[in-house]
Design a protein around this motif. Structure first.
Motif: not given
Length: 125
Positions: A4-8
Protein backbone atom coordinates in the motif's frame (compact mmCIF):
# COMPACT_ATOMS: atom_id res chain seq x y z
CA UNK A 1 1.29 -2.29 4.41
CA UNK A 2 4.44 -2.21 2.29
CA UNK A 3 2.48 -2.73 -0.90
CA UNK A 4 0.00 0.00 0.00
CA UNK A 5 2.79 2.40 0.89
CA UNK A 6 4.61 1.69 -2.37
CA UNK A 7 1.42 2.06 -4.41
CA UNK A 8 0.89 5.54 -2.93
CA UNK A 9 4.49 6.67 -3.01
CA UNK A 10 4.80 6.68 0.78
CA UNK A 11 7.29 5.11 3.11
CA UNK A 12 5.90 2.59 5.60
CA UNK A 13 6.80 4.99 8.41
CA UNK A 14 4.81 7.78 6.77
CA UNK A 15 1.85 5.50 6.24
CA UNK A 16 1.97 4.53 9.92
CA UNK A 17 2.17 8.22 10.84
CA UNK A 18 -0.88 8.97 8.69
CA UNK A 19 -2.77 6.21 10.47
CA UNK A 20 -1.74 7.46 13.93
CA UNK A 21 -2.79 10.99 12.99
CA UNK A 22 -6.20 9.79 11.80
CA UNK A 23 -5.64 10.66 8.17
CA UNK A 24 -7.21 7.50 6.79
CA UNK A 25 -10.91 7.62 6.10
CA UNK A 26 -11.69 4.53 8.13
CA UNK A 27 -9.95 2.06 10.37
CA UNK A 28 -7.86 -0.22 8.23
CA UNK A 29 -9.02 -3.82 8.67
CA UNK A 30 -6.51 -6.53 9.48
CA UNK A 31 -6.28 -10.09 8.25
CA UNK A 32 -6.05 -13.16 10.50
CA UNK A 33 -2.31 -12.64 11.02
CA UNK A 34 -2.81 -9.00 12.03
CA UNK A 35 -1.58 -7.41 8.81
CA UNK A 36 -3.39 -4.33 7.55
CA UNK A 37 -5.53 -4.84 4.46
CA UNK A 38 -5.91 -1.75 2.32
CA UNK A 39 -8.58 -1.62 -0.34
CA UNK A 40 -8.53 0.40 -3.55
CA UNK A 41 -10.53 3.20 -1.95
CA UNK A 42 -7.87 3.41 0.79
CA UNK A 43 -5.12 3.54 -1.83
CA UNK A 44 -6.93 6.27 -3.79
CA UNK A 45 -7.45 8.29 -0.60
CA UNK A 46 -3.80 7.96 0.41
CA UNK A 47 -2.65 8.88 -3.11
CA UNK A 48 -4.79 12.03 -2.87
CA UNK A 49 -3.11 12.88 0.45
CA UNK A 50 0.30 12.40 -1.15
CA UNK A 51 -0.73 14.79 -3.93
CA UNK A 52 -1.96 17.36 -1.42
CA UNK A 53 1.21 17.09 0.66
CA UNK A 54 3.23 17.51 -2.53
CA UNK A 55 1.51 20.84 -3.05
CA UNK A 56 2.42 21.98 0.45
CA UNK A 57 -0.84 21.56 2.31
CA UNK A 58 -0.35 21.39 6.07
CA UNK A 59 -1.12 18.25 8.09
CA UNK A 60 -3.68 20.20 10.13
CA UNK A 61 -5.56 21.06 6.95
CA UNK A 62 -5.44 17.44 5.84
CA UNK A 63 -6.83 16.39 9.22
CA UNK A 64 -9.72 18.81 8.79
CA UNK A 65 -10.31 17.67 5.21
CA UNK A 66 -10.26 14.02 6.33
CA UNK A 67 -12.71 14.70 9.13
CA UNK A 68 -15.05 16.42 6.69
CA UNK A 69 -14.71 13.58 4.17
CA UNK A 70 -16.01 11.14 6.77
CA UNK A 71 -19.34 12.97 6.78
CA UNK A 72 -21.70 13.17 3.80
CA UNK A 73 -22.94 16.64 2.96
CA UNK A 74 -19.60 18.37 3.53
CA UNK A 75 -18.64 18.51 -0.13
CA UNK A 76 -19.11 22.29 -0.29
CA UNK A 77 -16.75 22.92 2.60
CA UNK A 78 -14.20 20.47 1.18
CA UNK A 79 -14.43 22.23 -2.18
CA UNK A 80 -13.82 25.61 -0.50
CA UNK A 81 -10.79 24.19 1.31
CA UNK A 82 -9.37 22.92 -1.97
CA UNK A 83 -10.11 26.21 -3.75
CA UNK A 84 -8.29 28.14 -1.02
CA UNK A 85 -5.38 25.74 -1.15
CA UNK A 86 -5.31 26.06 -4.94
CA UNK A 87 -4.92 29.83 -4.59
CA UNK A 88 -1.99 29.33 -2.20
CA UNK A 89 -0.37 26.89 -4.64
CA UNK A 90 -0.75 29.37 -7.51
CA UNK A 91 0.78 32.15 -5.39
CA UNK A 92 3.75 29.91 -4.53
CA UNK A 93 4.14 29.00 -8.20
CA UNK A 94 4.28 32.68 -9.13
CA UNK A 95 6.83 33.31 -6.40
CA UNK A 96 8.86 30.34 -7.64
CA UNK A 97 8.76 31.72 -11.20
CA UNK A 98 10.16 35.03 -9.94
CA UNK A 99 12.90 33.19 -8.06
CA UNK A 100 13.66 31.03 -11.09
CA UNK A 101 14.04 34.12 -13.24
CA UNK A 102 16.54 35.51 -10.73
CA UNK A 103 18.45 32.22 -10.74
CA UNK A 104 18.51 32.21 -14.56
CA UNK A 105 19.91 35.76 -14.58
CA UNK A 106 22.60 34.77 -12.11
CA UNK A 107 23.56 31.71 -14.19
CA UNK A 108 23.72 33.88 -17.32
CA UNK A 109 25.97 36.37 -15.52
CA UNK A 110 28.33 33.57 -14.44
CA UNK A 111 28.42 32.18 -17.98
CA UNK A 112 29.25 35.61 -19.38
CA UNK A 113 31.97 36.04 -16.80
CA UNK A 114 33.41 32.60 -17.53
CA UNK A 115 33.39 33.28 -21.25
CA UNK A 116 35.11 36.63 -20.74
CA UNK A 117 37.84 34.86 -18.72
CA UNK A 118 38.30 32.29 -21.49
CA UNK A 119 38.58 34.96 -24.15
CA UNK A 120 41.15 36.90 -22.10
CA UNK A 121 43.13 33.70 -21.54
CA UNK A 122 43.16 32.97 -25.32
CA UNK A 123 44.20 36.52 -26.11
CA UNK A 124 47.25 36.36 -23.83
CA UNK A 125 50.47 35.11 -25.48
Amino acid sequence: MGEAAAACGLSIDTLRYYEREGLTLSRTPRNASGQRRYGMSDIRWLAALVMLRGTGIQIGQIKRYTELARHPGTEGERMRMLEQHRERVIARMEQTRVHLTAIDRKIAAYREKREAHRQRARAQP
